[in-house]
Structure formats: structure tokens, C-alpha cells
Design a protein around this motif. Sequence first.
Motif, mmCIF file in Angstrom:
data_model
loop_
_atom_site.group_PDB
_atom_site.id
_atom_site.type_symbol
_atom_site.label_atom_id
_atom_site.label_comp_id
_atom_site.label_asym_id
_atom_site.label_seq_id
_atom_site.Cartn_x
_atom_site.Cartn_y
_atom_site.Cartn_z
ATOM 1 N N GLY A 114 57.046 21.530 16.780
ATOM 2 C CA GLY A 114 56.662 22.930 16.175
ATOM 3 C C GLY A 114 55.295 23.182 16.977
ATOM 4 O O GLY A 114 55.088 24.433 16.843
ATOM 5 N N LYS A 115 54.485 22.233 17.331
ATOM 6 C CA LYS A 115 53.219 22.324 17.670
ATOM 7 C C LYS A 115 53.359 22.985 19.166
ATOM 8 O O LYS A 115 52.455 23.894 19.521
ATOM 9 N N ALA A 116 54.348 22.448 19.752
ATOM 10 C CA ALA A 116 54.536 23.258 21.422
ATOM 11 C C ALA A 116 55.137 24.658 21.004
ATOM 12 O O ALA A 116 54.968 25.414 21.977
ATOM 13 N N ARG A 117 55.851 24.951 20.098
ATOM 14 C CA ARG A 117 56.251 26.277 19.755
ATOM 15 C C ARG A 117 55.581 27.471 19.164
ATOM 16 O O ARG A 117 55.660 28.474 19.504
ATOM 17 N N LEU A 118 54.570 26.782 18.210
ATOM 18 C CA LEU A 118 53.710 27.756 17.783
ATOM 19 C C LEU A 118 52.255 27.917 17.889
ATOM 20 O O LEU A 118 51.857 27.159 18.504
#
Length: 263
Positions: free
Chosen positions: A259-263
Motif C-alpha cells: 500500500g505504501k508503494a501504491r499510495l
Amino acid sequence: MVNFQCKDAYTVEDLRRIIALLRSEDGCPWDREQTHESIRRNFIEETYEACEAIDAKDSDLLCEELGDVLTQVIFHAEIEEEAGRFDLNDVADVTCKKLIFRHPHIFGDAQASDAAQVLLNWDELKRREKCHETTTQAMEAVARSLPATWRAEKIQDKARKVGFDWPDAPPAVDKLEEELTELKAAITGGTGIREELGDLLFSVINVARLLEIDPEAALHEASDKFIRRFAYLEQAAADRGQVLSSMPLDEMEALYQEGKARL
């Protein structure tokens, strides 16, 4: 039934009278029971809600929330008037005199060519007004009721004004790393952890101040970011038919990093 005439539009004086009626013998039982202490938290909450309206750039909401703050001001003044100590006019009198005193470039002969000079004059006048002879006294006068990040920032800023400050952020970051090392040692040793954690947080505020970043705002943004990433983690787990509380930490961490990489 109290003696009050309803109107299409009201003034500050009407608000003052309504609060006096609510506090009267024939008024509201709840309002009559309140003290400064019992509604102290209400005052803080209403102020934060006004700040929320400012952040949202919502003028209609701000109008409403400022009304709630004004109600708190008048309510506290009414309590004091009932006790015979001061009233709302005394509050206005003190405030007007303070503003006149602190703006000698408007109401006197002082000069202030820009906002920076105004602030310098303001600080000096405030110091004289409060009879602060030392910087320590000025630090001690910073309200403990402020959010801790803002209180630390204001205390550090007073040290800056007498030259006790880092020239820029890099050495403050070095100090931050030093405090982190001391916290790790305290955790390992099992003693002094609270003190070292406080020192670390104080150093974080120092870095934020030198970078001209509001630490309170930065922390709010970090919290909002964490919520977004956690929401991704929670939804990803649900899509797999898994419940977070039963997932191993390493699996949750992997989803969180996704999620960190996407958001």
C-alpha cells in the motif's frame, strides 16, 4: 417563561443576554451548574472545531464555529460577572489596551516598516508588559495547556532570540540521531526511557522549527497517510478472506508496504 423577545437577527449583546438568562434562576439547570473548570474542555474543543473550518476553507462553517467560541468567551465572562470580579466589558477593555500598547507604530510614534519588525516590537513589548526580566521567565510563561509540539516550538524560539540555537537543520538532525542512540541505550538498560523519549521528541520539534515546518501539521499529515495505507492493508486482507487480527505480522507488513508503494 423568561422575558426575551425573539428576533429575525441577533447581535453580540443578544448573545450575552441569552447566556445570562440561561445562567439565571429561571434558566437552564445545566447551564447554571457549569463552572470554568467544567466547560474548560468545551472551550478547547470549540476552538479546534473553528480551526477545522479554517482548514476546510468553509466560511459558513467557520461562522458557526466562531459563534461557538464566542459563546464560550461570553459564558466564562458571565461566570466572573456573577462572582463580581469582572464582566465582558472588562475583557474588551483589557484587550483594547493591550492591542494599543503592542501597536505603537499605529497608535504611537514607533516605526515598523514590515511584518518582521512588527513581531520584534511585539515580543519586546510583551516582555515588558509581562515583566519578564529573563528568557527563562518568558519560557516558563508559555502555556502548558498548548499542544506539546507547539509549546516546545515556542520555548525553542525564545532560546533562538538570544542566540542559543543551531544555525540550520543539519546539526539539529545530528543531535536527533544522538538522542535516538540514547533512547536505544535506555531501552536496553531498562531505565530512563521516558526521559530519553521526551528528549528525542524535543529534538524532532527542533528540526521541524529550523525547517520552518509546523510539527503539529506534519504529524497530522503523517497520521492521515498512515490511515490511508492501513485502509489499503485492511481491504487487501479482506479481499483475501483474511482477518487482520489473525494474520501474522510479517504478512500484514508486506501488505502495508504494498500500500505504501501504491499510495
